[in-house]
Design an enzyme around this catalytic site. Structure first.
Site, mmCIF file in Angstrom:
data_model
loop_
_atom_site.group_PDB
_atom_site.id
_atom_site.type_symbol
_atom_site.label_atom_id
_atom_site.label_comp_id
_atom_site.label_asym_id
_atom_site.label_seq_id
_atom_site.Cartn_x
_atom_site.Cartn_y
_atom_site.Cartn_z
ATOM 1 N N ASP A 53 33.161 71.103 37.362
ATOM 2 C CA ASP A 53 34.035 70.269 36.536
ATOM 3 C C ASP A 53 35.148 71.106 35.900
ATOM 4 O O ASP A 53 34.962 72.293 35.639
ATOM 5 C CB ASP A 53 33.193 69.577 35.445
ATOM 6 C CG ASP A 53 33.886 68.359 34.867
ATOM 7 O OD1 ASP A 53 34.911 67.916 35.433
ATOM 8 O OD2 ASP A 53 33.408 67.842 33.845
ATOM 9 N N GLY A 54 36.282 70.466 35.672
ATOM 10 C CA GLY A 54 37.367 71.107 34.928
ATOM 11 C C GLY A 54 38.587 71.470 35.762
ATOM 12 O O GLY A 54 39.494 72.133 35.263
ATOM 13 N N SER A 106 31.809 62.109 42.903
ATOM 14 C CA SER A 106 30.731 61.179 42.551
ATOM 15 C C SER A 106 31.083 59.748 42.971
ATOM 16 O O SER A 106 32.248 59.439 43.243
ATOM 17 C CB SER A 106 30.489 61.218 41.033
ATOM 18 O OG SER A 106 31.543 60.566 40.351
ATOM 19 N N ASN A 121 33.779 58.562 40.883
ATOM 20 C CA ASN A 121 35.126 59.150 40.998
ATOM 21 C C ASN A 121 36.111 58.265 41.765
ATOM 22 O O ASN A 121 37.320 58.496 41.711
ATOM 23 C CB ASN A 121 35.071 60.551 41.630
ATOM 24 C CG ASN A 121 34.503 61.623 40.717
ATOM 25 O OD1 ASN A 121 33.837 62.552 41.171
ATOM 26 N ND2 ASN A 121 34.767 61.516 39.416
HETATM 27 C C1 IPE Z 1 31.318 65.026 37.532
HETATM 28 O O1 IPE Z 1 32.575 65.276 37.001
HETATM 29 C C2 IPE Z 1 31.430 64.759 38.993
HETATM 30 C C3 IPE Z 1 31.823 65.903 39.789
HETATM 31 C C4 IPE Z 1 31.976 67.118 39.374
HETATM 32 C C5 IPE Z 1 32.026 65.617 41.162
HETATM 33 P P1 IPE Z 1 33.415 64.104 36.303
HETATM 34 O O2 IPE Z 1 34.625 64.741 35.760
HETATM 35 O O3 IPE Z 1 33.585 62.987 37.230
HETATM 36 O O4 IPE Z 1 32.405 63.663 35.158
HETATM 37 P P2 IPE Z 1 32.641 62.922 33.775
HETATM 38 O O5 IPE Z 1 33.487 61.718 34.065
HETATM 39 O O6 IPE Z 1 33.344 63.892 32.890
HETATM 40 O O7 IPE Z 1 31.275 62.605 33.290
HETATM 41 C C1 IPE Z 2 36.045 68.191 38.905
HETATM 42 O O1 IPE Z 2 37.204 68.357 38.179
HETATM 43 C C2 IPE Z 2 36.309 67.709 40.311
HETATM 44 C C3 IPE Z 2 36.036 66.281 40.521
HETATM 45 C C4 IPE Z 2 35.343 65.495 39.757
HETATM 46 C C5 IPE Z 2 36.590 65.704 41.734
HETATM 47 P P1 IPE Z 2 37.873 67.155 37.401
HETATM 48 O O2 IPE Z 2 38.871 66.503 38.293
HETATM 49 O O3 IPE Z 2 36.843 66.238 36.846
HETATM 50 O O4 IPE Z 2 38.616 67.923 36.244
HETATM 51 P P2 IPE Z 2 38.734 67.497 34.723
HETATM 52 O O5 IPE Z 2 37.360 67.208 34.222
HETATM 53 O O6 IPE Z 2 39.603 66.286 34.696
HETATM 54 O O7 IPE Z 2 39.349 68.679 34.052
HETATM 55 MG MG MG Z 3 35.847 66.129 35.076
#
Ligand code: IPE
Ligand code: IPE
Ligand code: MG
Length: 228
Positions: free
Chosen positions: A12-13, A57, A60
């Site tokens: 994440d991030g 996910s 997503n």
């Molecule tokens: C969790 O990250 C899913 C993946 C890393 C694929 P998200 O960014 O989707 O999760 P939430 O929405 O912060 O819970």
């Molecule tokens: C994780 O990074 C990757 C996916 C969930 C596809 P994010 O896209 O959730 O990044 P943040 O949480 O918005 O920083």
């Molecule tokens: Mg995220």
């Protein structure tokens, strides 16, 4: 240092990593894929038998269509590029999630990569795409019915055997990057006794040292599994 049998990572991030650099979110996802490559190398060198990475996910899909399309394009490109690395490191590829809900080209590429790497003898790399734990449990429940199981035959083992992680040991260590402290529908059943390691590091910055630090921390945990 004791090496866990199964490490799962909620990557994440990526978006925030790009935002602090004034870049588009997709640039963060590209940097995230490079982090995946580094972690694959390190995890296989450390002798971790199973590594599960959460890439996309079932929730997503709610994101803007442009970001979803860019993520799918990135995934497709890397599924093809991973072949060489997986061959070199003898890593087996396995998809976790509902493949039927994915674009057809990706379905083909995923199956091809699983086929090409099936005989490899090293770590298994489980990539969770279109993965949701609740959806996985619903699939397992339906499979029990379709297999004609009687109520008394629906055991923990029967369910486990119908999950996408069939035959894979439970998660020992669950890592989540970016400072969030939640599981976001990842491997709920499999994490029943997992040790959690949460770090503020954003996924594209998560490197080999960060993985080793998480494993060090894991080594110091006393796991009781409900016993004494
Ligand atoms: C969790 O990250 C899913 C993946 C890393 C694929 P998200 O960014 O989707 O999760 P939430 O929405 O912060 O819970
Ligand atoms: C994780 O990074 C990757 C996916 C969930 C596809 P994010 O896209 O959730 O990044 P943040 O949480 O918005 O920083
Ligand atoms: Mg995220």
């Amino acid at each position: 240092m004791s090496v866990p049998r199964h490490v799962a990572i909620i990557m994440d991030g990526n978006g925030r990593w790009a935002a602090v650099r004034g870049m588009a979110r997709i640039k963060g996802h590209k940097a995230g894929v490079q982090a995946v490559e580094r972690i694959l190398d390190e995890a296989s060198a450390l002798g971790i038998p199973h590594l599960s990475l959460y890439a996309f996910s079932t929730e997503n899909w709610k994101r803007p269509a442009l970001e979803v399309a860019a993520l799918m394009a990135l995934l497709r490109m890397y599924l093809r590029m991973f072949v060489q690395k997986l061959q070199k490191r003898q890593i087996r590829f396995h998809h976790l999630g509902d493949l039927s809900g994915m674009p057809e080209g990706i379905q083909r590429d995923v199956k091809e990569l699983e086929r090409l790497t099936a005989h490899h003898t090293g770590m298994t790399f489980h990539l969770a795409v279109n993965y949701g734990s609740r959806s996985e449990l619903v699939h397992a429940a339906r499979a029990c019915v379709l297999d004609g199981l009687k109520p008394q035959e629906i055991t923990e083992q029967a369910i486990q055997d119908r999950l996408w992680t069939k035959g894979v040991p439970d998660v020992d260590l669950l890592i989540r990057t970016s400072g969030e402290h939640r599981i976001s529908n990842f491997l709920l059943w499999q994490c029943a006794y997992a040790e959690f390691f949460m770090t503020d590091t954003l996924w594209p910055d998560f490197g080999p040292e960060a993985l080793r630090a998480a494993l060090e921390d894991f080594s110091s945990r006393e796991r009781r599994f409900g016993g004494l």
